[in-house]
Design an enzyme around this catalytic site. Structure first.
Site, PDB file in Angstrom:
ATOM      1  N   ASP A  90       1.045  -1.174   0.045  1.00  0.00           N
ATOM      2  CA  ASP A  90      -0.082   0.015  -0.133  1.00  0.00           C
ATOM      3  C   ASP A  90       0.949   1.239   0.072  1.00  0.00           C
ATOM      4  OD1 ASP A  90      -2.022   1.700   0.058  1.00  0.00           O
ATOM      5  OD2 ASP A  90      -3.317   0.528   1.563  1.00  0.00           O
TER       6      ASP A  90
HETATM    7  C1  BGC Z   1      -5.079   3.278   0.391  1.00  0.00           C
HETATM    8  C2  BGC Z   1      -5.118   2.317  -0.788  1.00  0.00           C
HETATM    9  C3  BGC Z   1      -4.944   3.173  -2.160  1.00  0.00           C
HETATM   10  C4  BGC Z   1      -3.812   3.811  -2.324  1.00  0.00           C
HETATM   11  C5  BGC Z   1      -3.148   4.549  -3.547  1.00  0.00           C
HETATM   12  C6  BGC Z   1      -3.871   4.119   0.016  1.00  0.00           C
HETATM   13  O1  BGC Z   1      -3.838   5.167   0.905  1.00  0.00           O
HETATM   14  O2  BGC Z   1      -4.973   2.583   1.623  1.00  0.00           O
HETATM   15  O3  BGC Z   1      -6.186   1.767  -0.748  1.00  0.00           O
HETATM   16  O4  BGC Z   1      -5.158   1.960  -3.247  1.00  0.00           O
HETATM   17  O5  BGC Z   1      -3.579   4.679  -1.161  1.00  0.00           O
HETATM   18  O6  BGC Z   1      -4.058   5.628  -3.505  1.00  0.00           O
END
Ligand code: BGC
Length: 762
Positions: free
Chosen positions: A306
């Site tokens: 993530d």
């Molecule tokens: C979130 C993810 C997301 C990623 C990219 C993160 O803060 O937890 O779900 O895909 O950001 O935007």
């Protein structure tokens, strides 16, 4: 209980010895067997020509820097590289892909830099968060799960893919398949709610929709990413990013199955979660990312971190510094690092020092290249980059119609005393009151990179379009969302007094749910409750429309209103769809995917809880039983609840008897609509394993069916139960099923009796 095999920091930290052991281990052999995709010879040859740095570049995913990319605006923890610098990184082969960029023109320029100016001409992959629609925004995923209709979820995901791919997007960071049983946690909005079966079914449907049925090379297919692996929804106290400490059994019974369903549907990628899991952050959790994912499940796709997940290992207190964080994440099984830049920065040195084996590096790069091959990017790196399609394929009439259909079918009728709904389309003066009745705001929901409230239709417009005399409809805000409006209540009371019917729209702003939006109070903000009391005091018939990203606590005049509709965040066609239901153009057919508790303090509450040794029988609360002083151990509106405009009754259960080993048991009930309007009933089959070597929930959903019933119509609804439907994770951590007595219900919700009986499993 079998303990997760956990690699200690120490074991992972120290150089060549550990690496050699890893390289020679049977685990690694298995891992390769399970997951080393064979690349086409030309691509394999390309891999062989890559420098270590170019390989690390393939494993590096950065937020697009074009004109202040959407990603940085959404999550500014790291990053901030300017676009020219980023193009330069692409030319130098230091980036494998970018995410949340800004459309076909940006993608074209970046892909050109990769294809014309980088040494090895490996195409970039473009990723994005397309959570519930692209330019056409569908209901937030939790709301859509309430349709109990996987076909609908697949169709909306398909349209999202058609629109997003036209703007150059190859890879979607969705579906979010985290089971969410605590309504304080704001990210429940992105998933399918509290139930495992519904979670599995929706996960599969969404993967199929995003990836399409014609293979990933199709120019309108985008790779799905099941996230967040794993148990992100189990954060202590419902606090986003917080510690997760759940048993391996709960992981296997509750949190893993939607991921397994996504992989059964061929999800190409998975994202490691931010949270720790019983002391080991998911991003560096080798048991999770390698032992379970690769060896047990044979997942052969790509694992991405993530957003700065590896960087966060330092704050978790698991890695001492950046270099160690990169190494721990990479050796645990994170193939691609999102946004920290740690892999490009540290993997070359780690390989050089012998702390990361080249074999592991190649394995991860193969997975990235294999994904690019599957997506057809080596055949035509520009296949999804098409400015003409980007203009013409979005917000088409058909897409907006689907948005309206999906929105209608996500609305849950919680209460309808005296058949107040549906409303007549003529002859009544209607006052729309509340901060959600007018204006192009607070419509699409908290998690949209590409959609916009400015493109969505509000309630006032939707209602005026449907009634015969729009002049009879007035609209007053009455209150802000979290603060009172000067003179607001007076204006609202005056509007109510001048009307025959009040529709009061209250709830949460879109900023109150979603990532990092945990709440200690899941009720409606006080100024709106004050508005509701004042409007209710006029004595006018009042219908409450709730706007929300989670299961809410309802209080006072809101709870006591004769009619209540859960309308979540419904997307582009929010207003028209809500009006369709208000005026009975179509009956409500959705069911709650999460329970609405009596009070916040009950969280985490979910219907499939255990009985305890001291259950309180239904009826008055008894001393020394499992309940709160102020609330029963039950929901105000449970999972599965939702009324129709018909009048539905359940009768004539068939289902007693014995389910033999290897056999099937047919269970059935008659569902009758004695009302005067057509109704769609979601008939639900629940089971309780009464005595087992592991205590079982009071009820578990095993199947459901949507049935359309004309006025006066009855239908016999039949389900088939098999032994495999009754498995659970036994004391030895293996799926098992034990003979004995089972209760069953065919019912309209997890708390309703419907028709109930028992059967034996031989
Ligand atoms: C979130 C993810 C997301 C990623 C990219 C993160 O803060 O937890 O779900 O895909 O950001 O935007």
């Amino acid at each position: 209980m079998t303990q997760p095999i956990q690699i200690t920091r120490r074991a992972l930290m120290i150089g060549a010895g550990a690496v050699a052991a890893w390289a020679a281990s049977p685990a690694r052999a298995l891992m390769q067997q399970a997951s080393d995709a064979a690349l086409p010879p030309a691509i394999e040859a390309l891999l062989q020509r890559m420098s270590v740095e170019e390989k690390a570049g393939q494993l590096t995913l950065m937020a697009a820097a074009w004109a202040g990319s959407a990603a940085n605006a959404l999550n500014p923890t790291q990053g901030g590289a300017n676009y020219q610098q980023q193009l330069d990184e692409v030319r130098r082969g230091r980036i494998g892909g970018v995410f949340n960029g800004n459309g076909a023109e940006m993608a074209r320029q970046m892909q050109q830099a990769a294809m014309r100016e980088s040494r090895l001409k490996v195409p970039l992959i473009f990723a994005a968060d397309v959570i519930h629609g692209f330019r056409t925004v569908f209901p937030m995923p939790l709301a859509e799960a309430g349709s109990f209709d996987p076909d609908l979820a697949e169709r909306t995901a398909r349209v999202a893919a058609v629109e997003a791919t036209a703007a150059g997007i190859d890879w979607n960071f969705a579906p979010m398949v985290d089971v969410a049983r605590d309504q304080r946690w704001g990210r429940g909005v992105e998933g399918a709610g509290e139930d495992v079966l519904l979670g599995r079914i929706m996960a599969e449907a969404r993967v199929r929709g995003f990836q399409g049925r014609r293979g990933l090379t199709a120019e309108d297919a985008m790779a799905a990413c099941a996230k967040h692996f794993a148990a992100y929804g189990a954060a202590e106290g419902g606090l986003d990013y917080n510690t997760v400490d759940v048993s391996e059994r709960t992981l296997r019974e509750v949190y893993f199955p939607p991921f397994q369903a996504a992989f059964d549907a061929d999800a190409a990628t998975v994202m490691a979660a931010f949270n720790e899991l019983s002391g080991v952050p998911a991003t560096a959790n080798r048991w999770l990312l390698t032992d379970v994912l690769r060896q047990e499940w044979r997942f052969d796709g790509l694992v991405v971190s993530d957003y700065t997940g590896d960087f966060e290992l330092i704050d978790h207190g698991f890695a001492a510094d950046e270099r160690e964080a990169a190494k721990l994440a990479f050796l645990a099984g994170v193939d691609m690092s999102m946004q920290s830049g740690f892999y490009i920065k540290h993997l070359p040195g780690l390989v050089e020092a012998g702390e990361v084996p080249v074999a592991r590096l190649d394995q991860a790069v193969r997975r990235v290249l294999a994904l690019k091959v599957k997506l057809g990017l080596f055949d035509d790196p520009f296949r999804r980059i098409d400015p003409r399609r980007e203009r013409t394929r979005v917000r088409t009439r058909a897409h907006l119609q689907l948005a309206r259909e999906a929105a209608r079918r996500s609305i849950v009728l919680l209460k309808n005393d005296g058949d107040l709904l549906p409303l007549p389309r003529s002859g009544k003066r209607i006052a729309l009151i509340g901060p959600f009745v007018q204006g192009q705001r607070e419509l699409i929901g908290p998690w949209n990179v590409y959609g916009s409230d400015a493109d969505a239709v509000d309630l006032l417009t939707g209602v005026r379009d449907l009634v015969r005399d729009p002049a009879l409809v007035t609209a007053v805000d009455g209150s802000g969302i979290e603060e009172a409006l000067p003179g607001g209540i007076e204006a609202a009371v005056a509007a109510a007094n001048a009307a025959d019917i009040v529709v009061l729209a209250v709830g949460e702003s879109q900023g109150m749910s979603g990532e990092a939006q945990s709440r200690t109070d899941i009720g409606i903000p006080a100024p709106q409750l004050a508005l509701a009391e004042a409007v209710a005091a006029t004595g006018k018939p009042m219908i409450v429309l709730l706007r929300h990203g989670r299961g809410l606590v309802l209080e006072g005049a809101v709870r006591d209103a004769p009619a209540i509709l859960a309308t979540w965040f419904l997307g582009s066609m929010s207003g028209p769809a809500t009006a369709d239901i208000l005026f009975g153009m179509e009956g409500p057919s959705a069911r709650l995917p999460v329970s609405f508790p009596h009070a916040t303090g009950q969280q985490p509450y979910h219907y499939a809880h255990k009985n305890t040794g001291r259950p309180n029988p239904t009826g008055p609360r008894q001393p020394y039983k499992a309940h709160y002083r102020e609330a029963p151990n039950a929901a105000l509106y449970p999972f599965g609840h939702g009324l129709t405009y018909g009048r539905i009754a359940y009768s004539a259960l068939e289902g007693g008897g014995t389910l033999s080993a290897g056999g099937e048991l047919t269970v059935a009930a008659t569902v009758t609509n004695s009302g005067s309007r057509e109704a769609v009933e979601v008939v639900q089959l629940y089971v309780q394993d009464v005595t087992a070597s592991i205590t079982r929930p009071v009820r578990e959903l095993k199947a459901f069916r949507r049935v359309t019933l004309k006025p006066g119509q009855s239908e016999r609804v039949t389900f088939t139960l098999r032994r495999s439907d009754l498995t659970f994770i036994g004391q030895d951590m293996q799926p098992t099923v034990e003979p004995g007595r089972f209760r069953l219900w065919i019912a309209p919700s997890a708390q309703a009796e419907g028709v109930a009986g028992e059967f034996m499993l031989a």
